[in-house]
Motif scaffolding. Sequence first.
Motif, PDB file in Angstrom:
ATOM      1  N   VAL A 128      52.836  83.054  26.398  1.00 45.04           N
ATOM      2  CA  VAL A 128      53.552  83.700  27.491  1.00 45.04           C
ATOM      3  C   VAL A 128      52.560  83.976  28.611  1.00 45.04           C
ATOM      4  N   ARG A 129      52.923  83.553  29.811  1.00 44.62           N
ATOM      5  CA  ARG A 129      52.058  83.792  30.963  1.00 44.62           C
ATOM      6  C   ARG A 129      52.521  85.045  31.680  1.00 44.62           C
ATOM      7  N   ILE A 130      51.631  86.007  31.822  1.00 46.27           N
ATOM      8  CA  ILE A 130      51.930  87.257  32.520  1.00 46.27           C
ATOM      9  C   ILE A 130      51.171  87.229  33.841  1.00 46.27           C
ATOM     10  N   GLU A 131      51.909  87.061  34.931  1.00 45.51           N
ATOM     11  CA  GLU A 131      51.297  87.021  36.249  1.00 45.51           C
ATOM     12  C   GLU A 131      51.533  88.355  36.954  1.00 45.51           C
ATOM     13  N   PRO A 132      50.737  88.674  37.985  1.00 47.30           N
ATOM     14  CA  PRO A 132      50.926  89.952  38.700  1.00 47.30           C
ATOM     15  C   PRO A 132      52.323  90.127  39.265  1.00 47.30           C
ATOM     16  N   LYS A 133      52.965  89.024  39.692  1.00 49.59           N
ATOM     17  CA  LYS A 133      54.303  89.162  40.277  1.00 49.59           C
ATOM     18  C   LYS A 133      55.308  89.695  39.255  1.00 49.59           C
ATOM     19  N   LYS A 149      33.409  79.450  26.798  1.00 50.93           N
ATOM     20  CA  LYS A 149      34.611  78.969  27.479  1.00 50.93           C
ATOM     21  C   LYS A 149      35.419  80.184  27.912  1.00 50.93           C
ATOM     22  N   THR A 150      35.799  80.221  29.173  1.00 52.01           N
ATOM     23  CA  THR A 150      36.533  81.359  29.725  1.00 52.01           C
ATOM     24  C   THR A 150      37.872  80.884  30.256  1.00 52.01           C
ATOM     25  N   HIS A 151      38.941  81.529  29.801  1.00 48.26           N
ATOM     26  CA  HIS A 151      40.290  81.167  30.245  1.00 48.26           C
ATOM     27  C   HIS A 151      40.657  81.962  31.481  1.00 48.26           C
ATOM     28  N   ARG A 152      41.175  81.266  32.481  1.00 46.79           N
ATOM     29  CA  ARG A 152      41.629  81.892  33.713  1.00 46.79           C
ATOM     30  C   ARG A 152      43.100  81.552  33.942  1.00 46.79           C
ATOM     31  N   GLU A 153      43.866  82.577  34.294  1.00 42.62           N
ATOM     32  CA  GLU A 153      45.269  82.355  34.629  1.00 42.62           C
ATOM     33  C   GLU A 153      45.365  81.725  36.012  1.00 42.62           C
ATOM     34  N   ASP A 154      46.444  80.993  36.245  1.00 45.76           N
ATOM     35  CA  ASP A 154      46.603  80.291  37.511  1.00 45.76           C
ATOM     36  C   ASP A 154      46.708  81.244  38.687  1.00 45.76           C
ATOM     37  N   TRP A 155      47.309  82.423  38.484  1.00 46.34           N
ATOM     38  CA  TRP A 155      47.514  83.330  39.608  1.00 46.34           C
ATOM     39  C   TRP A 155      46.205  83.885  40.151  1.00 46.34           C
ATOM     40  N   THR A 156      45.125  83.767  39.391  1.00 46.86           N
ATOM     41  CA  THR A 156      43.837  84.259  39.881  1.00 46.86           C
ATOM     42  C   THR A 156      43.216  83.318  40.903  1.00 46.86           C
ATOM     43  N   LEU A 208      44.340  82.793  21.495  1.00 50.31           N
ATOM     44  CA  LEU A 208      45.672  82.439  21.029  1.00 50.31           C
ATOM     45  C   LEU A 208      46.739  82.882  22.026  1.00 50.31           C
ATOM     46  N   GLU A 209      46.598  84.091  22.560  1.00 48.58           N
ATOM     47  CA  GLU A 209      47.591  84.616  23.494  1.00 48.58           C
ATOM     48  C   GLU A 209      47.309  84.215  24.932  1.00 48.58           C
ATOM     49  N   LYS A 210      46.183  83.538  25.169  1.00 50.50           N
ATOM     50  CA  LYS A 210      45.825  83.066  26.508  1.00 50.50           C
ATOM     51  C   LYS A 210      45.778  84.209  27.516  1.00 50.50           C
ATOM     52  N   THR A 211      45.142  85.303  27.134  1.00 53.09           N
ATOM     53  CA  THR A 211      45.001  86.415  28.053  1.00 53.09           C
ATOM     54  C   THR A 211      43.967  86.077  29.113  1.00 53.09           C
ATOM     55  N   GLU A 212      44.114  86.700  30.272  1.00 53.20           N
ATOM     56  CA  GLU A 212      43.187  86.443  31.363  1.00 53.20           C
ATOM     57  C   GLU A 212      41.771  86.865  30.972  1.00 53.20           C
ATOM     58  N   GLY A 213      40.832  85.952  31.144  1.00 54.01           N
ATOM     59  CA  GLY A 213      39.438  86.223  30.812  1.00 54.01           C
ATOM     60  C   GLY A 213      39.091  86.040  29.353  1.00 54.01           C
TER      61      GLY A 213
END
Length: 836
Positions: A729-734, A337-344, A310-315
Amino acid sequence: MKFGQRIRSTLYAEWSDQYLDYNGLKRDLKDNAGNGPQGMRRWTEGDEAAFVKRLEKELLKCERFQVGKADELSTKITSLEHQVTQLVQSYDQSQIQLDPQSQAQSQSQSQSQVDEDFAAEADQDEDDEEEDEEDERARDDDDAMSEASYDEKFKDLEEEVATLVADVHDLALYTKLNFTGFVKIVKVSRKVTGFNLKSYFSAEYLDKHPFYKYNYDGLIVKLSRLFDLVRTRGHPIEGDSAAGGTQNAFVRSTTKYWVHEDNIVHLKLAILKQLPVLVFNPSKEFEVKDSAITSIYFDNEGLELYLGRLEKTEGAEAIRLRWYGDVSNKTIFVERKTHREDWTGEKSVKARFAIAEHKANDFIAGRLTMDDEFDELVKRGKKTVKEVDSMKQLANEVQYAILTRALSPVMRSFYNRTAFQLPGDARVRISLDTELTMVREDDFDGKPRAGKNWRRTDMGIDFPFDEVDAKDKEVFPYAVLEVKLQTQLGQEPPTWVTDLVHSNLVTPVPKFSKFIHGCATLLPERVELIPFWQPQMDRDIRRPADPETAKKVAIERPHSANVSSTSGTNSVPSPTQRYEEPNSEGEDDEYLVHPSHNEVKRLNLPPELIRQAQEAREERENNLKELAATGKAPQPVRRESTASQRDYGLRLDIDPLQPSRSYDKKYSLLDPRSLQKLFKAKQSDQNDRQPPLAEEGESDDEARPLPEGNGVEYTRVHAPADKRIAIPVRIEPKVIFANERTFLKWLHFGILIGGIATTLLNFIEPTDRIGLISAGMFTLTALLSLAYAAGMYTWRVFKLRRRDAGNYHDPYGPTFLCAVLVASVLVNLILRLKQL
């Protein structure tokens, strides 16, 4: 819009005598119950029995026509398919005969034969030779005519197939209209007579004659095969149905949509005109169970996997067991099914392996590993060593996750899928899931639904699963359309796809998940965070069609066909026919919003009234132009989207063809704090245009205003008690690094101010009272800045960890610190000036 008017405006004229006589039944009720010319009298049981008898007669008429027409269409499809096959075989045979090499051989043989004949019959006269030449020319003309007529015959077949497509569309609409008519006339009967006929008629008649439950998938699959056969001139594209395209660089986007049940058949027919139905086993006759897909999702009592997805957390992972067809299928697929964020730099992946049904319990419990099974595949040559190593790793990771995270079956999803795709070409893949149902599999509440088995055994694929407790299932009210586009870089999607997704047939709902919806609906006591679409499930997703877009996706009959109406458009009644329908309590006389250029056909008014209405409109427009010329024209009022009977909505314009990640930023608008100012600005205008509440007993769905536009309709919704709406909400390293940089900047600011305070203390006399005060002020400013930096950094870190979609900006802290710094400088300056 009255239902009687709706039937009349949408029926297919050639079948008009086969529709439910809704107006006649309604008129009889009014007359015999005392509202007609016969005067007031009491409705008796005899009247009720006679009325039920007539309803039964109408029901049998509709059932016989629907079943007979469906069989007729199936026979026509089979016959046309046979004609196409014969035509192609005949044409291919003629092409072989006209092949250049065959012609050369034929000419060589003919020439030698002519020489022999000439030597044997040298006395043949010239007249005979001329006759032979004429015969040869005639044969050549016949060959040319047969080749030219080939395309003409296929054009005729295309028209016949287009007519069949329209017939299927009209038959589905016929079924829907008549079933709705029976439901509504029973409601009218109760209001007029006081007799409650609903449960009796439903159990004794509708359930025994379920013409409205007819499944059109079999017809659509056969029609798709025929349409593809005619479109490709008898040579359909062949390839591996599970294979993808051959592009090296592509962009893949996936978007999901909701489809109202009224638009399902229309949507399928519109798609099959462009893409064939994907059939994995063309040699097998289609059965309803072939489209059934069932998945069982795993999670623990804390719903850890649900929250991650639901929160689309990395992994974030989703683990499920899936099978195709009915429960007799012994091959089960274990999928992750594994969700990956774009920044990875990685893509979200889905991996799976097959397991025998009787081994699933042992695998889940950790008593069985799949290593030996996979090694056997290598020995038999079905898999390579590299593939088997990947499968072993996947199986071990899935089994480890199940055991260490205490995962167990939680929710089952069932649906019938119709997929559209060219075999071997994955550039455009469209799937439509109907009859979607979610069923509980867990025992969290102490109820052993599956016992010791990995899945419950008290249900199969018989939708809507009457054997399952109503509290344990959620029947989703819409179909789910998924469009997957795999286009080359810089390439636009096909035009027909763009037209389809912008039509009124679909409503974009990005990031929709069957697993998330099932858990949020079936386990409310364990769910605090809910998806954004759940509070909006009671909104009507239908909306009026835009004329231009609707024309592009319409199901139309060939213009050369000798028919009196066009499928998908309103049938225009003859001017000599007068339409009358008795008024009924609770029915609305308002029409839907339609294009003004079609109102003459829609209203069916006398010419005099039409002329008066047009003159009134022209006069109003002229008055507005005069006001505009003088600068006194009123400001145009922008119509808001009406998504419910009680509150207005906020439209979020999106491009349905963009990947789902493009919606993340726009979803933040759903945060109540972000929308607060916008709602305040619109509140007064919305109150002025608040739609009236529907009266109790309103009998027609079309009486309510429908939302307009082609975008997603978001309304001002509120989460239920003790629930929160999840905002993606997308949380990226930047973002983390930006928070750290801000922290270091404020630390640098505090250290500089602290350096000023230290310098003052070191270079002033101990008796300098003003210097001590100034040093103290600068020291206080430095300490405040250091405390502010640490506090804001900590506050933002906790918000990022919670994936809070709220505002991260602080408009007051920096201003306050600057004010303290200015005050410190002014204090030092003023005290020094006074000292002079």
